[in-house]
Design an enzyme around this catalytic site. Structure first.
Site, PDB file in Angstrom:
ATOM      1  N   LYS A 122      49.735  88.675  16.334  1.00  0.00           N
ATOM      2  CA  LYS A 122      49.761  87.653  15.986  1.00  0.00           C
ATOM      3  C   LYS A 122      49.338  87.881  14.307  1.00  0.00           C
ATOM      4  CE  LYS A 122      48.076  84.573  19.377  1.00  0.00           C
ATOM      5  NZ  LYS A 122      46.740  83.593  19.986  1.00  0.00           N
ATOM      6  N   ASP A 166      47.860  77.836  17.910  1.00  0.00           N
ATOM      7  CA  ASP A 166      46.750  78.206  18.816  1.00  0.00           C
ATOM      8  C   ASP A 166      45.527  77.189  18.542  1.00  0.00           C
ATOM      9  OD1 ASP A 166      47.472  80.409  19.977  1.00  0.00           O
ATOM     10  OD2 ASP A 166      46.555  81.841  18.418  1.00  0.00           O
TER      11      ASP A 166
END
Lengths: 265, 265
Positions: B73, B110
């Site tokens: 990420k 997220d």
């Protein structure tokens, strides 16, 4: 199709154009029948991008391998870690398996699939004369398979004659007694006429050969799968020839591909 | 799942390890519901191979985009052509869309997904104190989302304190009045305790924090989806805490991801 999860092994077909490919349907069906947790997806890859895409796929640990088709079959050979003896002689690959350590191994199943497709349709090749249009990856594979199937002589026509001479030099190592001839666009005088070029894939393509040379005693076969009836097959049927479409070549080799790609439960 | 053909658009999730991912199931379901001719497949990619795999996917014209998860990420941010303002501030991306010209655009969903998941389970955040374990990509996204959701103060614990200070510097630009504290392994004294590290993914992982500091008035939340009950959640439940597993965070953002990735008929 079974559900795709984090455990599913990924396979691909690399092609340009992509929308006409039939391998995902065929191999996803075979994997489902065999109980394999795998999926084949279509990857649209231009010729200039092949090396980059292959480097990426090599590094994907859940990638099991790929079917390779137009325009990549010949260009991919030097990018692989190993190719079979058949693929080396043909100079083309249409299936690549990714080993657990990331090495990529190539195989050519086109020719065997083409001959298996003809035989399944009741067409025997032993002792027949053959005319082949094209000298690219698929044409090379089919030339070797026709030689192995025992054709009496082989004529190859290609825009670039140098590629035909190169093919003949390799063919003579395997079949030194097979009469070979550099052909013209005229397919007259051969029992079997095969289009192994990509001409016919696009609606505005020229014909791969001169249809005036076609006669009712000939069998005209295609390698193009979509459209199922190419302009060449239409011309051939209009002249009374028997015709053999491209799909059986794929059908003939789907099981061979699944085996080579390690599609086992 | 609908049949995969040469027209099917390909999406992926990039992760290491891969087997625990749930995005393929979720997004393939959403695409089927929306009538989208697409498929999401799991790509197991080691950290060292991310740039190579991304270069390959960029060159695949039928590739629509990817979900990005552990450990990629943060590392993926400099490899993209453009990232959203949120992703730039968080310093992480969990969704990448491939534009028609091959450009890769990153977004982080997220944090929004985590907060949406908590709210869907009836947990309000306004005015609550929060303890966060971790300062990686997911932790950064959650920290920004917690600040936006109006927590009263935020404590962050991470093995490497430098990463927390870096997070705080960026958080202060967005929420200058939010009290921030560098935490210890002890989560005592916070209404909400969140594990945003990857500890708990593997059976032999250490706990992300000291469970002796957990008390019955706390809500303990996970970002790990498999196992659904991590050792931390087991410890928390044994101490009388309410617990919130990792899956709702994904559920909370699946529709957001589908929208961002252009999954439309």
């Amino acid at each position: 199709m079974p559900e795709i999860t984090g455990h599913t092994r990924v396979f691909a077909i690399l092609a340009d154009p992509i929308t006409q490919v039939k391998a995902p349907q065929g191999l996803n069906r075979i994997m489902a029948e065999r109980g394999v947790d795998g999926v084949m997806v279509p990857l649209h890859v231009a010729a200039a991008d092949l090396a980059t895409v292959l480097a990426g796929l090599r590094a994907v640990q859940s990638f099991g391998g790929a079917i390779i088709t137009v325009p990549h079959k010949t260009a991919i050979v030097p990018l692989l870690d190993r190719v079979s003896e058949a693929a080396r002689l043909v100079g083309a690959v249409n299936a690549v398996r990714r080993e657990a350590d990331g090495r990529l191994v190539g195989e050519i199943l086109d020719g065997a699939g083409f001959v298996a497709g003809l035989r399944a349709a009741g067409h025997e090749l032993l002792g027949r004369s053959a005319y082949l249009a094209g000298a690219g990856g698929a044409a090379n594979a089919i030339a070797f398979a026709l030689a192995e199937a025992g054709v009496s002589r082989l004529t190859v026509h290609n825009r670039t004659a140098g590629r035909v001479e190169d093919l003949f030099a390799r063919l003579r190592r395997l079949a030194p007694d097979l009469p070979l001839a550099l052909g013209s666009p005229d397919p007259a005088g051969h029992d079997l006429v095969v289009n192994a070029t990509s001409l016919g894939l696009r609606p505005d393509d020229a014909l791969p050969l001169d249809p005036a040379g076609l006669a009712p005693d000939q069998l005209v076969a295609e390698i193009i799968m979509q459209p199922a009836e190419t302009p060449l097959l239409t011309e051939a049927a209009a002249r009374g020839c028997r015709t053999h479409p491209g799909l059986p070549m794929l059908e003939g080799q789907l099981a061979l591909m699944a085996d080579f790609l390690g599609m086992r439960p």
